[in-house]
Motif scaffolding. Sequence first.
Motif, mmCIF file in Angstrom:
data_model
loop_
_atom_site.group_PDB
_atom_site.id
_atom_site.type_symbol
_atom_site.label_atom_id
_atom_site.label_comp_id
_atom_site.label_asym_id
_atom_site.label_seq_id
_atom_site.Cartn_x
_atom_site.Cartn_y
_atom_site.Cartn_z
ATOM 1 N N LEU A 148 0.816 -1.207 0.000
ATOM 2 C CA LEU A 148 0.000 0.000 0.000
ATOM 3 C C LEU A 148 0.854 1.262 0.000
ATOM 4 C CD1 LEU A 148 -2.899 1.076 0.064
ATOM 5 C CD2 LEU A 148 -2.807 0.974 2.566
ATOM 6 N N ALA A 149 1.939 1.266 0.736
ATOM 7 C CA ALA A 149 2.800 2.446 0.815
ATOM 8 C C ALA A 149 3.487 2.752 -0.514
ATOM 9 C CB ALA A 149 3.854 2.263 1.907
ATOM 10 N N ARG A 150 3.529 1.740 -1.406
ATOM 11 C CA ARG A 150 4.184 1.934 -2.708
ATOM 12 C C ARG A 150 3.161 1.889 -3.848
ATOM 13 N NH1 ARG A 150 9.453 -1.923 -2.505
ATOM 14 N NH2 ARG A 150 10.054 -0.656 -4.309
ATOM 15 N N LYS A 151 1.913 2.089 -3.508
ATOM 16 C CA LYS A 151 0.855 2.128 -4.519
ATOM 17 C C LYS A 151 1.141 3.247 -5.512
ATOM 18 C CE LYS A 151 -4.176 2.657 -4.992
ATOM 19 N NZ LYS A 151 -5.440 2.843 -4.245
ATOM 20 N N ASN A 152 0.961 2.939 -6.773
ATOM 21 C CA ASN A 152 1.211 3.922 -7.830
ATOM 22 C C ASN A 152 0.165 3.706 -8.914
ATOM 23 O OD1 ASN A 152 2.170 5.348 -10.108
ATOM 24 N ND2 ASN A 152 4.286 5.181 -9.410
ATOM 25 N N LEU A 153 -0.691 4.676 -9.098
ATOM 26 C CA LEU A 153 -1.810 4.551 -10.038
ATOM 27 C C LEU A 153 -1.376 4.651 -11.491
ATOM 28 C CD1 LEU A 153 -4.449 6.759 -8.158
ATOM 29 C CD2 LEU A 153 -4.118 4.280 -8.041
ATOM 30 N N ASN A 154 -0.124 4.960 -11.719
ATOM 31 C CA ASN A 154 0.342 5.146 -13.090
ATOM 32 C C ASN A 154 1.151 3.968 -13.613
ATOM 33 O OD1 ASN A 154 -0.159 7.228 -14.970
ATOM 34 N ND2 ASN A 154 2.007 7.745 -15.020
ATOM 35 N N LEU A 155 1.193 2.874 -12.852
ATOM 36 C CA LEU A 155 1.941 1.703 -13.286
ATOM 37 C C LEU A 155 1.116 0.851 -14.243
ATOM 38 C CD1 LEU A 155 3.436 0.597 -9.850
ATOM 39 C CD2 LEU A 155 4.635 1.802 -11.686
ATOM 40 N N GLN A 156 1.803 0.227 -15.165
ATOM 41 C CA GLN A 156 1.161 -0.635 -16.148
ATOM 42 C C GLN A 156 0.881 -2.016 -15.546
ATOM 43 O OE1 GLN A 156 3.711 -1.595 -19.450
ATOM 44 N NE2 GLN A 156 2.016 -1.825 -20.878
ATOM 45 N N PHE A 157 -0.376 -2.409 -15.506
ATOM 46 C CA PHE A 157 -0.794 -3.762 -15.111
ATOM 47 C C PHE A 157 -0.394 -4.167 -13.691
ATOM 48 C CE2 PHE A 157 -0.262 -4.569 -19.874
ATOM 49 C CZ PHE A 157 -1.606 -4.327 -20.139
ATOM 50 N N ARG A 158 -0.125 -3.228 -12.793
ATOM 51 C CA ARG A 158 0.190 -3.599 -11.423
ATOM 52 C C ARG A 158 -0.094 -2.444 -10.484
ATOM 53 N NH1 ARG A 158 4.421 -1.827 -14.205
ATOM 54 N NH2 ARG A 158 6.399 -1.271 -13.189
ATOM 55 N N GLY A 159 -0.155 -2.751 -9.199
ATOM 56 C CA GLY A 159 -0.643 -1.769 -8.247
ATOM 57 C C GLY A 159 0.407 -1.049 -7.436
ATOM 58 N N SER A 160 1.565 -1.686 -7.206
ATOM 59 C CA SER A 160 2.598 -1.025 -6.412
ATOM 60 C C SER A 160 3.958 -1.184 -7.081
ATOM 61 C CB SER A 160 2.619 -1.559 -4.976
ATOM 62 O OG SER A 160 2.845 -2.958 -4.931
ATOM 63 N N SER A 161 4.859 -0.244 -6.795
ATOM 64 C CA SER A 161 6.097 -0.131 -7.568
ATOM 65 C C SER A 161 7.089 -1.254 -7.325
ATOM 66 C CB SER A 161 6.772 1.216 -7.271
ATOM 67 O OG SER A 161 7.046 1.343 -5.887
ATOM 68 N N ASN A 162 6.895 -2.058 -6.289
ATOM 69 C CA ASN A 162 7.769 -3.208 -6.067
ATOM 70 C C ASN A 162 7.475 -4.363 -7.019
ATOM 71 O OD1 ASN A 162 5.284 -3.295 -4.313
ATOM 72 N ND2 ASN A 162 5.957 -5.408 -4.072
ATOM 73 N N GLN A 163 6.275 -4.375 -7.585
ATOM 74 C CA GLN A 163 5.869 -5.478 -8.455
ATOM 75 C C GLN A 163 6.509 -5.340 -9.834
ATOM 76 O OE1 GLN A 163 1.675 -4.618 -7.797
ATOM 77 N NE2 GLN A 163 1.452 -6.561 -6.704
ATOM 78 N N ARG A 164 6.775 -6.494 -10.464
ATOM 79 C CA ARG A 164 7.454 -6.509 -11.761
ATOM 80 C C ARG A 164 6.650 -7.298 -12.780
ATOM 81 N NH1 ARG A 164 12.931 -9.054 -9.323
ATOM 82 N NH2 ARG A 164 11.306 -10.365 -8.408
ATOM 83 N N ILE A 165 6.769 -6.914 -14.047
ATOM 84 C CA ILE A 165 6.177 -7.683 -15.147
ATOM 85 C C ILE A 165 7.320 -8.460 -15.795
ATOM 86 C CG2 ILE A 165 4.784 -7.623 -17.244
ATOM 87 C CD1 ILE A 165 3.742 -4.915 -16.423
ATOM 88 N N ILE A 166 7.310 -9.775 -15.597
ATOM 89 C CA ILE A 166 8.468 -10.606 -15.931
ATOM 90 C C ILE A 166 8.183 -11.498 -17.132
ATOM 91 C CG2 ILE A 166 9.955 -12.463 -15.066
ATOM 92 C CD1 ILE A 166 9.412 -11.364 -12.231
ATOM 93 N N ASP A 167 9.113 -11.503 -18.070
ATOM 94 C CA ASP A 167 9.070 -12.435 -19.197
ATOM 95 C C ASP A 167 9.599 -13.772 -18.684
ATOM 96 O OD1 ASP A 167 9.850 -14.005 -21.474
ATOM 97 O OD2 ASP A 167 9.833 -12.187 -22.695
ATOM 98 N N VAL A 168 8.704 -14.725 -18.465
ATOM 99 C CA VAL A 168 9.085 -15.969 -17.794
ATOM 100 C C VAL A 168 10.050 -16.799 -18.626
ATOM 101 C CG1 VAL A 168 8.226 -18.156 -16.881
ATOM 102 C CG2 VAL A 168 6.958 -16.043 -16.440
ATOM 103 N N LYS A 169 9.757 -16.985 -19.903
ATOM 104 C CA LYS A 169 10.604 -17.855 -20.730
ATOM 105 C C LYS A 169 12.033 -17.317 -20.802
ATOM 106 C CE LYS A 169 6.882 -20.188 -21.751
ATOM 107 N NZ LYS A 169 6.430 -21.204 -20.810
ATOM 108 N N ARG A 170 12.157 -16.021 -21.035
ATOM 109 C CA ARG A 170 13.495 -15.422 -21.133
ATOM 110 C C ARG A 170 14.203 -15.441 -19.782
ATOM 111 N NH1 ARG A 170 13.110 -9.734 -23.971
ATOM 112 N NH2 ARG A 170 15.377 -9.908 -23.767
#
Length: 199
Positions: A148-170
């Motif tokens: 919640l403390a890192r919530k960012n409404l401008n992130l693509q497909f996620r809610g807080s800045s610690n989260q990552r969008i990861i290409d699993v195969k690569r």
Amino acid sequence: MNNPTPKQWQSADLSQNFIADYKPFNFVDGEGVRCSLYVSGCMFHCEGCYNQATWNFRYGTPYSEELETHIMADLAQPYVQGLTLLGGEPFLNTGVLLPLLKRIHKEMPEKDIWSWTGYTWEELQVETEDKLEMLSLIDILVDGRFELARKNLNLQFRGSSNQRIIDVKRSLTAGKVVIWEKLNDGEQSFEQIHKEKLI
């Protein structure tokens, strides 16, 4: 928020094979037109979770052959890019999801699989075999607890800045996290202001 030790939470012990919701043909749960399957049950209990009802492993309705037939028919539509797994916690529902993902890979290998998870990539690397098998069947993973403390409404497909969008195969090939090449966050930041900063 709860933080598990490796292999502490096991799908075989926790999952009740319940589904919270299924939403076909949406544009918000990943790239392109997607079908979204929300599984029931989560142990992370992140503060500010937008879907607390799905913490309950018996929320919603039992997974059924009828639902799977419906999902497969929807995915077969040429304008659908793939399936998204949400929750709840998908990696605590491998008994339901592994057979479904294997069927999709066999019958519609052109479709991609996205999944959200409260686990980090690093945590999954030392998890149970069923979780690792499911990870291998996913194309894009959005990892990490919602903070919640890192919530960012401008992130693509996620809610807080610690989260990552990861290409699993690569990432599996490289042996380290490789971020999705189409990542496109907005330029403005909307990080939450800690209350103590206002005093």
